[in-house]
Motif scaffolding. Structure first.
Motif, PDB file in Angstrom:
ATOM      1  N   LEU A  20     -83.225  18.982 131.261  1.00  0.00           N
ATOM      2  CA  LEU A  20     -81.811  19.718 131.032  1.00  0.00           C
ATOM      3  C   LEU A  20     -80.622  18.595 130.853  1.00  0.00           C
ATOM      4  O   LEU A  20     -80.477  18.817 129.787  1.00  0.00           O
ATOM      5  CB  LEU A  20     -81.375  20.626 131.744  1.00  0.00           C
ATOM      6  N   THR A  21     -80.633  18.141 131.982  1.00  0.00           N
ATOM      7  CA  THR A  21     -79.766  17.214 132.246  1.00  0.00           C
ATOM      8  C   THR A  21     -79.762  16.164 131.171  1.00  0.00           C
ATOM      9  O   THR A  21     -79.042  15.178 129.911  1.00  0.00           O
ATOM     10  CB  THR A  21     -80.044  16.506 133.540  1.00  0.00           C
ATOM     11  N   LYS A  22     -81.324  15.840 130.580  1.00  0.00           N
ATOM     12  CA  LYS A  22     -81.381  14.775 129.526  1.00  0.00           C
ATOM     13  C   LYS A  22     -81.260  15.195 128.030  1.00  0.00           C
ATOM     14  O   LYS A  22     -80.496  14.777 127.619  1.00  0.00           O
ATOM     15  CB  LYS A  22     -82.942  14.419 129.578  1.00  0.00           C
ATOM     16  N   ARG A  23     -81.668  16.640 127.786  1.00  0.00           N
ATOM     17  CA  ARG A  23     -80.867  16.981 126.656  1.00  0.00           C
ATOM     18  C   ARG A  23     -79.303  17.489 126.849  1.00  0.00           C
ATOM     19  O   ARG A  23     -79.267  16.855 125.454  1.00  0.00           O
ATOM     20  CB  ARG A  23     -81.519  18.836 126.675  1.00  0.00           C
ATOM     21  N   TRP A  24     -79.135  18.085 127.307  1.00  0.00           N
ATOM     22  CA  TRP A  24     -77.320  17.526 127.801  1.00  0.00           C
ATOM     23  C   TRP A  24     -76.710  16.466 127.438  1.00  0.00           C
ATOM     24  O   TRP A  24     -75.481  16.614 126.569  1.00  0.00           O
ATOM     25  CB  TRP A  24     -76.446  18.627 128.893  1.00  0.00           C
ATOM     26  N   LYS A  25     -77.010  15.654 127.957  1.00  0.00           N
ATOM     27  CA  LYS A  25     -76.712  14.354 128.365  1.00  0.00           C
ATOM     28  C   LYS A  25     -77.092  13.812 126.416  1.00  0.00           C
ATOM     29  O   LYS A  25     -76.413  12.065 125.549  1.00  0.00           O
ATOM     30  CB  LYS A  25     -77.418  13.027 128.768  1.00  0.00           C
ATOM     31  N   ALA A  26     -77.440  14.012 125.206  1.00  0.00           N
ATOM     32  CA  ALA A  26     -78.375  13.376 124.449  1.00  0.00           C
ATOM     33  C   ALA A  26     -76.929  14.209 123.152  1.00  0.00           C
ATOM     34  O   ALA A  26     -77.514  13.627 122.096  1.00  0.00           O
ATOM     35  CB  ALA A  26     -79.910  13.710 124.171  1.00  0.00           C
ATOM     36  N   SER A  27     -77.076  15.968 123.622  1.00  0.00           N
ATOM     37  CA  SER A  27     -76.602  16.353 123.024  1.00  0.00           C
ATOM     38  C   SER A  27     -75.000  16.741 122.031  1.00  0.00           C
ATOM     39  O   SER A  27     -74.619  17.994 122.634  1.00  0.00           O
ATOM     40  CB  SER A  27     -77.646  17.507 122.157  1.00  0.00           C
ATOM     41  N   GLY A  28     -74.804  16.195 124.123  1.00  0.00           N
ATOM     42  CA  GLY A  28     -73.049  16.124 123.952  1.00  0.00           C
ATOM     43  C   GLY A  28     -72.807  17.626 124.602  1.00  0.00           C
ATOM     44  O   GLY A  28     -72.115  17.939 124.162  1.00  0.00           O
TER      45      GLY A  28
END
Length: 398
Positions: free
Chosen positions: A158-166
């Motif tokens: 989740l952390t990685k996804r949100w970091k990548a997708s703003g």
């Protein structure tokens, strides 16, 4: 839940089904299993829940503390809230019994309350007053442990996804988060009635109905922000069959059933007669019919009769929330018996449910490309060593 009493509740005609991106076979193969964490004697997640935990008792408080310690020590990005209520019960002689729901939320960073739609995963953590010493391993210690494992499985992705997708602001259906409700007071103290059951869920649903978000929010209140309410109950016995109860959420049931079928095809379901370990034990190596958990993926629209099993979803469904109820029918033979304990769990089935639930949530949150399983194993090793050196951190709870 109560087997013989069915209810009829109107639900919205349109589901909130969102675009779905399937997990790859490689991700399904690498999703972590709970393993030793689900050991019924010493497992870090499951063992502390396998005790009597009637609402308002020391056992109930101890299990709640276990949940709090787990999230505070391992998953600090999850917001933890308590929802408190009290009520007399038929056995409390007029005294108010406390009921404490735990609300655990992981929303995209930088988003505002009221603008995030949430997949809400739910189980109750109290146990039944009678028979004396009742554990409730399927009802619902094992489902609670499954949700803990799910949270740990998806957290870094989740952390990685949100970091990548703003912060998830590029989602077509708006920012979406994950919520876990660990509900208190599901069980009746004397006999199941509208007032002697569902104490925690009734209080929470009523409060959330009138907890309005700020003006101009996407969602009017916390109930409106629930994209799907997935309730797990009575899971952990061998060979369960779970029907699709509601036409409005059959699409979600089919998505979970598809994940189950793929896990079975990949040979990843340990309870399957066709799992390599089970095939190796048989003289006849021919594949056998797969005994699916989710048996009604092909159910036709006209087969939905509008009823269901009373459980913690009822107060939410009555207020328009879409429900996916994952509960076997018929109930397991251990239901409300003293033998519903750790020794009578089928651990292969428990592990299979655990992986299936985690995969369902990971797919909903579109996490396929954001898992780093090698890094996860390294972090787990570091955390284990740190906890061992520093000791458990206590967090005071109500």
């Amino acid at each position: 839940m109560f087997l013989s009493r069915l209810f009829l509740v109107l639900s919205p005609l349109l589901s909130r089904a969102a675009a779905y991106h399937k997990l790859s076979d490689e991700t399904l193969k690498q999703l972590p299993r709970p393993g030793a964490e689900f050991d019924i004697k010493n497992g870090a997640l499951l063992a502390p829940i396998l005790r009597p935990r009637v609402s308002g008792t020391e056992g109930n408080v101890a299990v709640r503390q276990h949940f709090v310690d787990f999230f505070r020590n391992n998953l600090p990005e999850w917001t933890l809230e308590f929802h408190n209520s009290t009520s007399p019960t038929p056995t409390s002689n007029g005294k108010e019994v406390p009921f404490v729901n735990l609300i655990l939320t992981r929303d995209p960073p930088g988003t505002h309350v009221g603008d995030v739609g949430r997949l809400t995963m739910v189980a109750h953590y109290d146990s039944k007053l009678t028979p004396k010493g009742f554990i409730g391993a399927t009802d619902s210690a094992a489902p609670c442990a499954m949700l803990m494992h799910m949270a740990k499985t998806i957290d870094a992705a989740l952390t990685k996804r949100w970091k990548a997708s703003g912060s998830g602001l590029d989602d077509l259906d708006g920012p979406k988060g994950v919520q876990i409700l660990l509900l208190d007071g599901e069980e009746a103290f004397k006999s199941w009635t509208d007032t002697d059951s569902l104490y925690g869920s009734r209080a929470l649903a009523e409060d959330w109905e009138y907890s309005f978000h700020p003006a101009m929010s996407t969602y009017r209140n916390p109930l409106d922000a629930i994209s799907l309410f997935v309730l797990l109950d009575l899971l952990g016995s061998k060979n369960p069959t779970v029907p699709s109860y509601f036409k409005t959420t059959h699409w979600a049931y089919k998505n979970m059933a598809d994940i189950e079928a793929r896990l079975r095809k990949l040979g990843l379901f340990k309870s399957s007669p066709n799992h390599p370990a089970n095939m190796a034990k048989r003289k006849n190596k021919k594949p056998r019919r797969e005994p699916n958990f989710l048996t009604e993926a092909d159910k036709k629209d006209g087969s939905f009769l509008g009823g269901g099993i009373e459980d913690d979803h009822v107060p939410f469904m009555a207020r328009g929330v879409d429900i996916l109820h994952i509960i076997p029918s018929p109930f397991p033979k251990v239901w409300h018996e003293l033998i519903d304990d750790g020794e009578h769990l089928d651990m292969n089935t428990v592990e299979d449910w655990t992986v299936l639930v985690a995969a369902f949530v990971a797919e909903w949150m579109e996490l396929d490309e954001f898992f780093d399983f090698k890094a996860g194993k390294r972090e787990e090793k570091v955390k284990a060593e740190t906890v061992h050196e520093q000791g458990k951190t206590e967090f005071e709870i109500p």
